[in-house]
Design a protein around this motif. Structure first.
Motif, PDB file in Angstrom:
ATOM      1  N   ASN A 281       0.722  -1.156  -0.086  1.00  0.00           N
ATOM      2  CA  ASN A 281       0.145   0.004  -0.066  1.00  0.00           C
ATOM      3  C   ASN A 281       1.070   1.181  -0.053  1.00  0.00           C
ATOM      4  OD1 ASN A 281      -2.497   1.268   0.122  1.00  0.00           O
ATOM      5  ND2 ASN A 281      -2.316   1.531   2.137  1.00  0.00           N
ATOM      6  N   TYR A 282       2.190   0.968  -0.730  1.00  0.00           N
ATOM      7  CA  TYR A 282       3.020   2.367  -0.698  1.00  0.00           C
ATOM      8  C   TYR A 282       3.676   2.432  -2.070  1.00  0.00           C
ATOM      9  CZ  TYR A 282       6.739   5.153   1.227  1.00  0.00           C
ATOM     10  OH  TYR A 282       7.739   6.167   1.199  1.00  0.00           O
ATOM     11  N   PRO A 283       2.888   2.941  -3.079  1.00  0.00           N
ATOM     12  CA  PRO A 283       3.219   3.035  -4.347  1.00  0.00           C
ATOM     13  C   PRO A 283       4.283   4.127  -4.275  1.00  0.00           C
ATOM     14  CG  PRO A 283       1.162   3.832  -4.093  1.00  0.00           C
ATOM     15  CD  PRO A 283       1.269   3.258  -2.920  1.00  0.00           C
ATOM     16  N   PRO A 284       5.507   4.190  -5.185  1.00  0.00           N
ATOM     17  CA  PRO A 284       5.538   3.152  -6.205  1.00  0.00           C
ATOM     18  C   PRO A 284       6.374   1.736  -5.483  1.00  0.00           C
ATOM     19  CG  PRO A 284       6.877   4.691  -6.785  1.00  0.00           C
ATOM     20  CD  PRO A 284       6.357   5.270  -5.549  1.00  0.00           C
ATOM     21  N   PHE A 285       6.811   1.868  -4.541  1.00  0.00           N
ATOM     22  CA  PHE A 285       7.810   0.925  -3.909  1.00  0.00           C
ATOM     23  C   PHE A 285       7.128  -0.595  -3.572  1.00  0.00           C
ATOM     24  CE2 PHE A 285       9.371   5.110  -2.889  1.00  0.00           C
ATOM     25  CZ  PHE A 285      10.902   4.876  -3.409  1.00  0.00           C
ATOM     26  N   GLU A 286       5.873  -0.567  -2.850  1.00  0.00           N
ATOM     27  CA  GLU A 286       5.149  -1.826  -2.736  1.00  0.00           C
ATOM     28  C   GLU A 286       3.735  -1.361  -3.006  1.00  0.00           C
ATOM     29  OE1 GLU A 286       8.985  -1.673  -0.738  1.00  0.00           O
ATOM     30  OE2 GLU A 286       7.441  -0.354   0.281  1.00  0.00           O
ATOM     31  N   MET A 287       3.042  -2.305  -3.831  1.00  0.00           N
ATOM     32  CA  MET A 287       1.681  -1.898  -4.458  1.00  0.00           C
ATOM     33  C   MET A 287       1.169  -3.100  -5.181  1.00  0.00           C
ATOM     34  SD  MET A 287       2.538   0.688  -7.173  1.00  0.00           S
ATOM     35  CE  MET A 287       3.853   0.456  -8.768  1.00  0.00           C
ATOM     36  N   THR A 288      -0.074  -2.842  -5.593  1.00  0.00           N
ATOM     37  CA  THR A 288      -0.595  -3.866  -6.468  1.00  0.00           C
ATOM     38  C   THR A 288      -0.769  -3.471  -7.803  1.00  0.00           C
ATOM     39  OG1 THR A 288      -2.504  -3.551  -5.832  1.00  0.00           O
ATOM     40  CG2 THR A 288      -1.578  -5.485  -4.704  1.00  0.00           C
ATOM     41  N   ASP A 289      -0.624  -4.138  -8.958  1.00  0.00           N
ATOM     42  CA  ASP A 289      -0.960  -3.606 -10.431  1.00  0.00           C
ATOM     43  C   ASP A 289      -2.322  -3.771 -10.528  1.00  0.00           C
ATOM     44  OD1 ASP A 289      -1.596  -6.366 -10.958  1.00  0.00           O
ATOM     45  OD2 ASP A 289       0.423  -6.763 -11.911  1.00  0.00           O
ATOM     46  N   LYS A 290      -2.810  -3.649 -11.792  1.00  0.00           N
ATOM     47  CA  LYS A 290      -4.374  -3.320 -12.163  1.00  0.00           C
ATOM     48  C   LYS A 290      -5.037  -4.902 -11.891  1.00  0.00           C
ATOM     49  CE  LYS A 290      -4.076   0.632 -15.271  1.00  0.00           C
ATOM     50  NZ  LYS A 290      -4.166   0.866 -16.598  1.00  0.00           N
TER      51      LYS A 290
ATOM     52  N   GLY B 260      -4.264  -6.882  -9.347  1.00  0.00           N
ATOM     53  CA  GLY B 260      -4.181  -7.294  -7.953  1.00  0.00           C
ATOM     54  C   GLY B 260      -2.723  -8.056  -7.746  1.00  0.00           C
ATOM     55  N   ASN B 261      -1.875  -8.199  -8.830  1.00  0.00           N
ATOM     56  CA  ASN B 261      -0.761  -8.730  -8.340  1.00  0.00           C
ATOM     57  C   ASN B 261       0.406  -7.806  -7.788  1.00  0.00           C
ATOM     58  OD1 ASN B 261      -1.450 -11.081  -9.752  1.00  0.00           O
ATOM     59  ND2 ASN B 261      -1.054 -10.215 -11.776  1.00  0.00           N
ATOM     60  N   PRO B 262       1.460  -8.095  -6.862  1.00  0.00           N
ATOM     61  CA  PRO B 262       2.174  -7.556  -6.036  1.00  0.00           C
ATOM     62  C   PRO B 262       3.040  -6.850  -7.287  1.00  0.00           C
ATOM     63  CG  PRO B 262       2.269  -9.637  -4.995  1.00  0.00           C
ATOM     64  CD  PRO B 262       1.351  -9.532  -6.165  1.00  0.00           C
ATOM     65  N   SER B 263       3.634  -5.384  -7.106  1.00  0.00           N
ATOM     66  CA  SER B 263       4.407  -4.776  -7.989  1.00  0.00           C
ATOM     67  C   SER B 263       5.127  -3.536  -7.359  1.00  0.00           C
ATOM     68  CB  SER B 263       3.264  -4.178  -8.974  1.00  0.00           C
ATOM     69  OG  SER B 263       4.065  -3.229 -10.220  1.00  0.00           O
ATOM     70  N   GLY B 264       5.988  -3.042  -7.840  1.00  0.00           N
ATOM     71  CA  GLY B 264       6.748  -2.019  -7.385  1.00  0.00           C
ATOM     72  C   GLY B 264       8.284  -2.308  -7.217  1.00  0.00           C
ATOM     73  N   VAL B 265       8.836  -1.332  -6.715  1.00  0.00           N
ATOM     74  CA  VAL B 265      10.599  -1.234  -6.558  1.00  0.00           C
ATOM     75  C   VAL B 265      10.871  -2.544  -5.418  1.00  0.00           C
ATOM     76  CG1 VAL B 265      12.169  -0.062  -5.356  1.00  0.00           C
ATOM     77  CG2 VAL B 265      10.893   1.221  -7.049  1.00  0.00           C
ATOM     78  N   GLY B 266      10.053  -2.323  -4.413  1.00  0.00           N
ATOM     79  CA  GLY B 266      10.608  -3.610  -3.446  1.00  0.00           C
ATOM     80  C   GLY B 266       9.967  -4.770  -3.946  1.00  0.00           C
ATOM     81  N   VAL B 267       9.103  -5.043  -4.941  1.00  0.00           N
ATOM     82  CA  VAL B 267       8.643  -6.605  -5.149  1.00  0.00           C
ATOM     83  C   VAL B 267       9.703  -6.672  -6.152  1.00  0.00           C
ATOM     84  CG1 VAL B 267       6.883  -7.516  -6.374  1.00  0.00           C
ATOM     85  CG2 VAL B 267       6.129  -5.965  -4.762  1.00  0.00           C
ATOM     86  N   ASP B 268      10.293  -6.060  -7.218  1.00  0.00           N
ATOM     87  CA  ASP B 268      11.145  -6.261  -8.005  1.00  0.00           C
ATOM     88  C   ASP B 268      12.494  -6.661  -7.454  1.00  0.00           C
ATOM     89  OD1 ASP B 268       9.281  -5.684 -10.061  1.00  0.00           O
ATOM     90  OD2 ASP B 268      10.252  -4.097 -11.038  1.00  0.00           O
ATOM     91  N   MET B 269      12.798  -5.969  -6.435  1.00  0.00           N
ATOM     92  CA  MET B 269      13.945  -6.406  -5.708  1.00  0.00           C
ATOM     93  C   MET B 269      13.753  -7.570  -4.955  1.00  0.00           C
ATOM     94  SD  MET B 269      16.126  -3.890  -3.014  1.00  0.00           S
ATOM     95  CE  MET B 269      14.834  -3.809  -1.865  1.00  0.00           C
ATOM     96  N   ALA B 270      12.593  -8.066  -4.229  1.00  0.00           N
ATOM     97  CA  ALA B 270      12.486  -9.173  -3.804  1.00  0.00           C
ATOM     98  C   ALA B 270      12.729 -10.435  -4.837  1.00  0.00           C
ATOM     99  CB  ALA B 270      11.022  -9.378  -3.301  1.00  0.00           C
ATOM    100  N   HIS B 271      12.152 -10.358  -6.115  1.00  0.00           N
ATOM    101  CA  HIS B 271      12.192 -11.319  -7.087  1.00  0.00           C
ATOM    102  C   HIS B 271      13.625 -11.445  -7.509  1.00  0.00           C
ATOM    103  CE1 HIS B 271       8.037 -12.476  -7.785  1.00  0.00           C
ATOM    104  NE2 HIS B 271       7.612 -11.089  -7.907  1.00  0.00           N
ATOM    105  N   ALA B 272      14.340 -10.539  -7.764  1.00  0.00           N
ATOM    106  CA  ALA B 272      15.877 -10.463  -8.000  1.00  0.00           C
ATOM    107  C   ALA B 272      16.550 -10.963  -7.056  1.00  0.00           C
ATOM    108  CB  ALA B 272      16.166  -8.983  -8.147  1.00  0.00           C
ATOM    109  N   LEU B 273      16.204 -10.787  -5.646  1.00  0.00           N
ATOM    110  CA  LEU B 273      16.928 -11.520  -4.806  1.00  0.00           C
ATOM    111  C   LEU B 273      16.631 -13.043  -4.737  1.00  0.00           C
ATOM    112  CD1 LEU B 273      18.338 -11.868  -1.690  1.00  0.00           C
ATOM    113  CD2 LEU B 273      15.953 -11.372  -0.641  1.00  0.00           C
ATOM    114  N   GLY B 274      15.416 -13.445  -4.813  1.00  0.00           N
ATOM    115  CA  GLY B 274      15.055 -14.944  -4.997  1.00  0.00           C
ATOM    116  C   GLY B 274      15.980 -15.751  -6.116  1.00  0.00           C
TER     117      GLY B 274
ATOM    118  N   ASP C  55      14.724   4.335 -12.968  1.00  0.00           N
ATOM    119  CA  ASP C  55      14.125   4.582 -14.115  1.00  0.00           C
ATOM    120  C   ASP C  55      12.799   3.957 -14.578  1.00  0.00           C
ATOM    121  OD1 ASP C  55      16.352   6.050 -14.655  1.00  0.00           O
ATOM    122  OD2 ASP C  55      17.475   4.547 -15.772  1.00  0.00           O
ATOM    123  N   LYS C  56      12.481   2.908 -14.143  1.00  0.00           N
ATOM    124  CA  LYS C  56      11.209   2.086 -14.396  1.00  0.00           C
ATOM    125  C   LYS C  56       9.838   2.810 -13.485  1.00  0.00           C
ATOM    126  CE  LYS C  56       9.060  -2.361 -13.893  1.00  0.00           C
ATOM    127  NZ  LYS C  56       9.244  -3.885 -13.707  1.00  0.00           N
ATOM    128  N   TYR C  57      10.275   3.243 -12.429  1.00  0.00           N
ATOM    129  CA  TYR C  57       9.033   3.489 -11.432  1.00  0.00           C
ATOM    130  C   TYR C  57       9.087   4.960 -11.184  1.00  0.00           C
ATOM    131  CZ  TYR C  57       7.795  -1.380 -10.766  1.00  0.00           C
ATOM    132  OH  TYR C  57       7.627  -2.858 -10.959  1.00  0.00           O
TER     133      TYR C  57
END
Length: 266
Positions: free
Chosen positions: A40-49, A51-65, A247-249
């Motif tokens: 609930n904190y766009p553009p860092f942690e949010m959901t897209d249209k 309803g999927n997780p999206s944002g800076v923190g989400v992309d970083m989490a996927h990169a960490l995985g 640059d993305k967000y």
């Protein structure tokens, strides 16, 4: 012969234990890395249209995985519930734009910082408030998001202003927009975003009066995971991963901050 058989039996036992340990390590690697965040904190942690997780923190989490070769599982929860969930083992990490503070370090550990920011102020368009020195006065109403460093700052520094904690940052900003509150204290980027969203009724005092760093929250004692996370952050930074996320967000905001003379975060 008996000694030979005993030696052979011991060797078999050792090999079996080693094999079991290998299976355990493989199982651990296959286990999802459960990451808590408040979406609930766009553009860092949010959901897209969708309803999927999206944002800076989400992309970083996927990169960490990907870096750790582990699947990730994102758990969406209120910000105030993240540290309790980490301490009880419900989640493995917190990636939720969380400031690393000495008070929080009493409960959890933190990775190396990945973003620098600070506390700023949203005020009414015609407000006489020029800086944080003007906020702590009798008759001034200050809104804050519960569980954040702005709430801690108010607790430690304000003696005269009326402090009103709320659960959502959007509700805090609305109090200022509607003239029900005189000031909203929050992080610099959010204050900039809210001032941009409501230019007719508000303005942002963007010069930070308290500098802060965001980091990934880790359960105390999980030293191996902390080392892995720090290695990921160093690698991600070296490969310009944070530049790409900016640059993305936040491309327009990044340029606006450059023009205003403020350093941009990562």
């Amino acid at each position: 012969m008996k000694l030979a058989w005993k030696s052979r039996g011991l060797l078999v036992a050792v090999l079996m234990v080693c094999g079991m340990m290998g299976v355990m390590r493989a199982d651990d690697a296959a286990k999802p890395l459960v990451i808590g965040m408040e979406l609930n904190y766009p553009p860092f942690e949010m959901t897209d249209k969708a309803g999927n997780p999206s944002g800076v923190g989400v992309d970083m989490a996927h990169a960490l995985g990907e870096y750790l070769h582990r699947p990730i599982q994102i758990e969406n929860m209120p910000f105030t519930g993240l540290i309790p969930a980490l301490k009880t083992g419900r989640i493995d990490l917190v990636i939720s734009s969380m400031t690393a503070t000495d008070e929080r370090r009493k409960s959890i550990d933190f990775s190396d910082p990945y973003l620098s920011t600070g506390l700023s102020i949203l005020v009414k368009k015609d407000s006489p408030i020029k800086s944080i020195a003007d906020v702590d006065k009798a008759g001034v109403i200050v809104v804050l998001k519960s569980g954040t460093t702005s709430a801690v700052y108010a607790r430690d520094h304000f003696k005269n202003a009326t402090v009103l904690p709320l659960e959502q940052d959007t509700a805090c900003a609305l109090e200022v927009v509607q003239g029900k509150a005189d000031a909203f204290i929050y992080d610099q980027m959010s204050i900039y975003q809210f001032a941009k969203l409501h230019p007719d009724t508000t303005k942002g005092l963007l010069e930070p009066f308290q500098h802060e760093s965001w980091a990934i929250g880790i359960r105390k004692g999980n030293d191996e995971l902390e080392k892995q996370v720090n290695a990921f952050l160093a690698d991600f930074k070296a490969k310009k991963g944070f530049d790409a996320l900016g640059d993305k967000y936040l491309k327009e905001d990044k340029e606006a901050f450059r023009q205003m003379g403020f350093p941009f975060y990562f």
